[in-house]
Design a protein around this motif. Structure first.
Motif, PDB file in Angstrom:
ATOM      1  N   ALA A 189     -14.714   5.659 -11.044  1.00  0.00           N
ATOM      2  CA  ALA A 189     -15.375   6.351  -9.937  1.00  0.00           C
ATOM      3  C   ALA A 189     -14.809   5.945  -8.585  1.00  0.00           C
ATOM      4  N   PHE A 190     -14.187   4.762  -8.490  1.00  0.00           N
ATOM      5  CA  PHE A 190     -13.669   4.266  -7.213  1.00  0.00           C
ATOM      6  C   PHE A 190     -12.148   4.317  -7.142  1.00  0.00           C
ATOM      7  N   GLN A 191     -11.453   4.968  -8.084  1.00  0.00           N
ATOM      8  CA  GLN A 191     -10.012   4.851  -8.158  1.00  0.00           C
ATOM      9  C   GLN A 191      -9.270   5.704  -7.118  1.00  0.00           C
ATOM     10  N   ASN A 192      -9.999   6.453  -6.284  1.00  0.00           N
ATOM     11  CA  ASN A 192      -9.357   7.166  -5.177  1.00  0.00           C
ATOM     12  C   ASN A 192      -9.736   6.568  -3.821  1.00  0.00           C
ATOM     13  N   SER A 193     -10.403   5.401  -3.822  1.00  0.00           N
ATOM     14  CA  SER A 193     -10.863   4.780  -2.578  1.00  0.00           C
ATOM     15  C   SER A 193     -10.198   3.419  -2.377  1.00  0.00           C
ATOM     16  N   ILE A 194     -10.151   3.003  -1.118  1.00  0.00           N
ATOM     17  CA  ILE A 194      -9.648   1.670  -0.771  1.00  0.00           C
ATOM     18  C   ILE A 194     -10.844   0.810  -0.395  1.00  0.00           C
ATOM     19  N   ALA A 195     -10.929  -0.376  -1.006  1.00  0.00           N
ATOM     20  CA  ALA A 195     -12.037  -1.295  -0.719  1.00  0.00           C
ATOM     21  C   ALA A 195     -11.479  -2.570  -0.100  1.00  0.00           C
ATOM     22  N   SER A 196     -12.008  -2.965   1.065  1.00  0.00           N
ATOM     23  CA  SER A 196     -11.635  -4.209   1.740  1.00  0.00           C
ATOM     24  C   SER A 196     -12.851  -5.122   1.761  1.00  0.00           C
ATOM     25  N   ALA A 197     -12.674  -6.362   1.283  1.00  0.00           N
ATOM     26  CA  ALA A 197     -13.779  -7.329   1.210  1.00  0.00           C
ATOM     27  C   ALA A 197     -13.376  -8.617   1.892  1.00  0.00           C
ATOM     28  N   LEU A 254      -6.507  -1.373  -3.781  1.00  0.00           N
ATOM     29  CA  LEU A 254      -6.178   0.047  -3.764  1.00  0.00           C
ATOM     30  C   LEU A 254      -6.942   0.742  -4.883  1.00  0.00           C
ATOM     31  N   GLY A 255      -7.152   2.040  -4.758  1.00  0.00           N
ATOM     32  CA  GLY A 255      -7.975   2.780  -5.693  1.00  0.00           C
ATOM     33  C   GLY A 255      -7.742   2.462  -7.159  1.00  0.00           C
ATOM     34  N   PRO A 256      -6.516   2.620  -7.676  1.00  0.00           N
ATOM     35  CA  PRO A 256      -6.299   2.391  -9.109  1.00  0.00           C
ATOM     36  C   PRO A 256      -6.560   0.956  -9.544  1.00  0.00           C
ATOM     37  N   GLU A 257      -6.624   0.006  -8.606  1.00  0.00           N
ATOM     38  CA  GLU A 257      -6.884  -1.380  -8.985  1.00  0.00           C
ATOM     39  C   GLU A 257      -8.346  -1.595  -9.378  1.00  0.00           C
ATOM     40  N   HIS A 258      -9.255  -0.711  -8.951  1.00  0.00           N
ATOM     41  CA  HIS A 258     -10.646  -0.821  -9.402  1.00  0.00           C
ATOM     42  C   HIS A 258     -10.720  -0.554 -10.896  1.00  0.00           C
ATOM     43  N   TYR A 259     -11.528  -1.307 -11.596  1.00  0.00           N
ATOM     44  CA  TYR A 259     -11.709  -1.055 -13.024  1.00  0.00           C
ATOM     45  C   TYR A 259     -12.522   0.209 -13.254  1.00  0.00           C
ATOM     46  N   CYS A 260     -13.458   0.451 -12.352  1.00  0.00           N
ATOM     47  CA  CYS A 260     -14.341   1.615 -12.480  1.00  0.00           C
ATOM     48  C   CYS A 260     -13.611   2.870 -11.986  1.00  0.00           C
ATOM     49  N   VAL A 298       0.807  -1.207   0.000  1.00  0.00           N
ATOM     50  CA  VAL A 298       0.000   0.000   0.000  1.00  0.00           C
ATOM     51  C   VAL A 298       0.844   1.263   0.000  1.00  0.00           C
ATOM     52  N   SER A 299       2.042   1.185  -0.495  1.00  0.00           N
ATOM     53  CA  SER A 299       2.913   2.349  -0.512  1.00  0.00           C
ATOM     54  C   SER A 299       2.430   3.376  -1.550  1.00  0.00           C
ATOM     55  N   TYR A 300       2.804   4.627  -1.329  1.00  0.00           N
ATOM     56  CA  TYR A 300       2.471   5.696  -2.273  1.00  0.00           C
ATOM     57  C   TYR A 300       3.068   5.399  -3.646  1.00  0.00           C
ATOM     58  N   GLU A 301       4.295   4.866  -3.638  1.00  0.00           N
ATOM     59  CA  GLU A 301       4.963   4.558  -4.904  1.00  0.00           C
ATOM     60  C   GLU A 301       4.147   3.553  -5.724  1.00  0.00           C
ATOM     61  N   ARG A 302       3.624   2.516  -5.055  1.00  0.00           N
ATOM     62  CA  ARG A 302       2.837   1.507  -5.773  1.00  0.00           C
ATOM     63  C   ARG A 302       1.521   2.102  -6.272  1.00  0.00           C
ATOM     64  N   TRP A 303       0.897   2.961  -5.453  1.00  0.00           N
ATOM     65  CA  TRP A 303      -0.355   3.615  -5.866  1.00  0.00           C
ATOM     66  C   TRP A 303      -0.147   4.353  -7.186  1.00  0.00           C
ATOM     67  N   GLN A 304       0.938   5.158  -7.260  1.00  0.00           N
ATOM     68  CA  GLN A 304       1.205   5.933  -8.465  1.00  0.00           C
ATOM     69  C   GLN A 304       1.528   5.011  -9.645  1.00  0.00           C
ATOM     70  N   ALA A 305       2.283   3.930  -9.364  1.00  0.00           N
ATOM     71  CA  ALA A 305       2.626   2.997 -10.442  1.00  0.00           C
ATOM     72  C   ALA A 305       1.385   2.309 -10.991  1.00  0.00           C
ATOM     73  N   LEU A 306       0.471   1.931 -10.108  1.00  0.00           N
ATOM     74  CA  LEU A 306      -0.771   1.289 -10.552  1.00  0.00           C
ATOM     75  C   LEU A 306      -1.615   2.264 -11.383  1.00  0.00           C
ATOM     76  N   LEU A 307      -1.603   3.537 -10.972  1.00  0.00           N
ATOM     77  CA  LEU A 307      -2.371   4.539 -11.706  1.00  0.00           C
ATOM     78  C   LEU A 307      -1.830   4.691 -13.127  1.00  0.00           C
ATOM     79  N   GLN A 308      -0.497   4.710 -13.258  1.00  0.00           N
ATOM     80  CA  GLN A 308       0.112   4.777 -14.593  1.00  0.00           C
ATOM     81  C   GLN A 308      -0.258   3.561 -15.431  1.00  0.00           C
ATOM     82  N   CYS A 309      -0.173   2.380 -14.795  1.00  0.00           N
ATOM     83  CA  CYS A 309      -0.513   1.132 -15.497  1.00  0.00           C
ATOM     84  C   CYS A 309      -1.971   1.162 -15.948  1.00  0.00           C
ATOM     85  N   LYS A 310      -2.857   1.674 -15.093  1.00  0.00           N
ATOM     86  CA  LYS A 310      -4.284   1.730 -15.419  1.00  0.00           C
ATOM     87  C   LYS A 310      -4.514   2.642 -16.625  1.00  0.00           C
ATOM     88  N   GLN A 311      -3.871   3.810 -16.604  1.00  0.00           N
ATOM     89  CA  GLN A 311      -4.046   4.740 -17.711  1.00  0.00           C
ATOM     90  C   GLN A 311      -3.553   4.142 -19.035  1.00  0.00           C
TER      91      GLN A 311
END
Length: 725
Positions: free
Chosen positions: A188-196, A180-186, A30-43
């Motif tokens: 609308a949820f890419q700035n939120s953390i979801a735990s299930a 983590l947020g960017p891992e959501h496909y949608c 859940v590091s900031y670095e991974r969040w940003q990397a996932l966001l780039q990958c998503k884009q």
């Protein structure tokens, strides 16, 4: 599709975050670095259809696969489901069906209401098909898209409608999941953390999923807030799911319902009096461990017992006040390798004898699951599962395909030759390429295959097929499966083949050289397309598996002789491991002899016999054409025929003694040799003396009696023939 701002390029750190193939929360994940990397990958993924997220070093493979499925299903990442898919009467019927689940969840949610809503969480309850059964929270804190909604109840939010979500993966994988947020496909949820977390019934099947969705975080998110929020929400969601499962079980009868109400009330009062979510996790763990039938003991790096369930206390005869004061080493032999194995950080299974008080030692199999500190790489905690020897033997007696039980830790060797092979196998195991294992019969090719599987795909199935052990006409249906009515004797509903069953895991083909040529072409096509069609079928099914093959034949020679397909050979032999025969493994024969004797005697609770130098010499000099398997069978024969506490040469199988005789029966019929060379009196006399010494365990007096000569005559002949004893 609109353009998105390109993020600054980050360092492409090649770290295997998902070696255990789980989606979970940790400081690294859940590091900031991974969040940003996932966001780039998503884009990049949304902008370029050729982009494969599975190759991204920060991506979890299950999430990446879900992204790809979502895109293939045509899901719009910029839209969310806002209208119910179900008619009012259908929704009412579904809610009545899950009334007990909804009521218990709602009751627990109210207990956490102040905590949840003050932190801005949304709480969801989904059934196993993705229908929203319950939702609590303030939608005003979410994007304008949701601002006018008070409830999403009745909406079907699955992979077909909203793409990758935490609850969809949770239900699919049957375990807790955090996105983590960017891992959501949608989007609308890419700035939120979801735990299930899954909610399972008494049979272990997932019937629902509980989700906590955080309010949108600032972009970019704060590092400390990100870590704390992910850890706490993950722990809280998992704890609540376990509490819901417990509540359902306790409400099955009136007595259980009364008990459940008291426990929920007690839990409610306790949870209201504390803000430390880790305490909730601790109490939930205790309640969960009470349902585990094996003994569970947790120790720290020094061996101190820090937790045990009820069966663990029974096995070690502990009292509650002993936890935190006693050490596991008190119950083990002084030379036990348990702590040293735990420090290596690998999941292993060992056999130990547990001593409690003055009682006799009792045999157990202990599964060691270490928990390593990611910052220091040192052992934090090791969880031990105690399985009685009887129960372990009962499980082993039921031969189940689809499971690999051996790891590299089970391969015993001191041989530099085999250690070099082991190092190569471990390196190849981390790759996804096909592997070919070559070596003589009995060298342990399937043991290597299982060990490789447990490194690369330990959570998937391990399907083994021996191509030489079944009739030629059945190999096709065994590998590829068949549709109902395909042939006489076929099951009416059809049957999945080993390739289909190996999806997500490993297919092991032993004795691949015996596969019929006509099936080799079908196998090659399956490997190239990753699709399989059942015998008698008319449609292909996608499969994802790794293939490992084994052979004791020279396949390359068979290719030259047109007995094996050349294209299949090169497809299978991308990575080749040659396992050396036992006779070339210096130092391993004595090591294995000792291991087999001790293991066999422990299993039968017998006293471990010694092996005489003469018998050890015979064993060491024998070429062992059947390798380790033959050696193990020979030792079992020797232990069962030995009288007393000593294994002598006569306790070994006859073929070993015959092969070691100086004059063999087939030499007498060999016309290529002169009979004088064979029946040389001096040669026969020397052989007779050596045989007598061997029989007498190098005792001259006994050997003289066997030969019928005096001891002085024997000593003289020993000197003449220069025989050492």
């Amino acid at each position: 599709m609109g353009k998105t701002n390109r993020l600054p390029k980050i360092q492409n750190t090649q770290v295997n975050f998902f070696a255990d193939n789980e989606i979970r929360s940790s400081d690294i994940l859940v590091s900031y670095e991974r969040w940003q990397a996932l966001l780039q990958c998503k884009q990049a993924f949304l902008q370029d259809e050729s982009e494969d997220p599975r190759r991204h070093p920060y991506m979890n493979q299950e999430v990446a696969a879900s992204w790809i499925r979502s895109r293939n299903l045509g899901v719009n990442p910029y839209a969310v489901v806002t209208s119910p898919h179900m008619k009012p009467d259908e929704l009412s019927k579904l809610l009545d069906q899950h009334r007990q689940l909804i009521d218990i969840t709602n009751s627990l949610a109210k207990s956490f209401q102040d905590l949840l809503f003050s932190c801005g969480y949304l709480l969801y309850l989904f059934d196993k098909t993705g229908v929203v059964l319950l939702n609590e929270g303030d939608w005003q804190k979410f994007p304008p898209l949701f601002a006018d909604q008070s409830s999403r109840m009745g909406i079907v939010a699955d992979e077909h409608t909203e793409g990758t979500t935490a609850h969809e993966l949770c239900i699919r994988l049957k375990r807790p999941v955090q996105l983590l947020g960017p891992e959501h496909y949608c989007i609308a949820f890419q700035n939120s953390i979801a735990s299930a977390a899954p909610i399972k019934d008494e049979n272990g099947s997932v019937q629902a999923a509980l989700v906590l969705l955080s309010q949108p975080l600032q972009n970019p998110p704060d590092e400390e807030t990100l870590k704390n929020l992910s850890m706490h929400s993950f722990a809280l969601t998992t704890s609540m799911a376990v509490a819901i499962e417990t509540g359902i079980k306790l409400s099955k009868t009136a007595d259980e319902l009364c008990s459940a109400n008291k426990q929920v009330a007690a839990l409610d009062n306790h949870l209201r009096s504390t803000t430390d979510k880790l305490i909730v996790v601790h109490h939930t763990l205790n309640a969960t461990m009470a349902f585990v039938e094996e003994g569970i003991v947790a120790i720290d790096r020094t061996g101190k017992i820090i937790f045990t369930n009820r069966d663990g206390m029974r096995i070690l005869k502990l009292r509650h006040e002993d936890v935190g004061k006693r050490n596991i080493c008190e119950f083990l032999n002084h030379d036990s390798p348990l702590l040293s194995l735990a420090e290596k950080g690998e999941i292993v299974r060992v056999e130990e004898h547990i001593s409690v008080g003055n009682d006799r030692q009792l045999p157990f199999q202990i599964v060691i699951r270490p928990i390593i500190n990611h910052e220091t790489n040192e052992l934090n905690v090791a969880v031990l599962k105690f399985i009685s020897a009887e129960k372990a033997a009962a499980k082993a007696s039921v031969k189940t395909n689809g499971m690999a039980v051996h790891t590299f830790a089970d391969i015993i060797t001191e041989s530099p030759e085999l250690k070099k092979t082991l190092a190569l196998a471990k390196r190849f195991a981390a790759s996804a390429e096909n592997i070919m294992l070559t070596g003589e019969s009995g060298t342990g090719k399937e043991l290597f295959a299982q060990a490789i599987h447990n490194v690369h795909r330990p959570q998937g199935p391990f399907m083994a097929v021996n191509c030489a052990a079944m009739p030629r006409e059945l190999i096709g249906s065994e590998l590829f499966g068949y549709e109902g009515g395909s042939f006489t004797g076929a099951e009416r509903s059809g049957k999945a083949g080993k390739i289909e069953l190996a999806h997500g895991g490993t297919l092991f083909l032993d004795e691949i050289g015996d596969m019929p040529l006509e099936l080799q072409a079908v196998l090659l096509r399956t490997l190239e397309d990753k699709q399989v069609m059942r015998v008698g079928g008319n449609r292909y099914k996608k499969v994802d598996f790794r293939i490992i093959v084994a052979t004791n034949k020279d396949l390359y020679k068979m290719v030259k002789e047109s007995q094996f397909r050349e294209d299949l050979y090169f497809r299978l032999s991308v990575l080749t491991i040659n396992i050396p025969p036992l006779r070339e493994r210096s130092g391993d024969i004595e090591l294995l002899v000792k291991h087999f004797i001790e293991r066999y005697c422990e299993r039968h609770n017998w006293k471990v016999p010694q092996i005489s130098p003469a018998a050890q010499k015979k064993i060491s000099e024998y070429p062992w054409p059947g390798n380790v398997r033959q050696l193990q069978n020979a030792i079992i024969h020797a232990v069962n025929t030995a009288q007393g506490d000593l294994i002598k040469p006569e306790n070994l199988p006859n073929y070993i003694l015959v092969d070691s005789c100086p004059v063999k029966p087939d030499e007498l019929s060999d016309t290529s040799k002169k009979i004088g060379e064979i029946l040389c009196l001096e040669k026969l006399e020397k052989a007779a003396i050596e045989a007598a010494l061997l029989h007498a365990n190098n005792c001259p007096r006994t050997a003289a009696e066997v030969l019928g000569i005096s001891r002085s005559t024997l000593y003289r002949k020993l000197k003449d023939f220069k025989i050492d004893y």
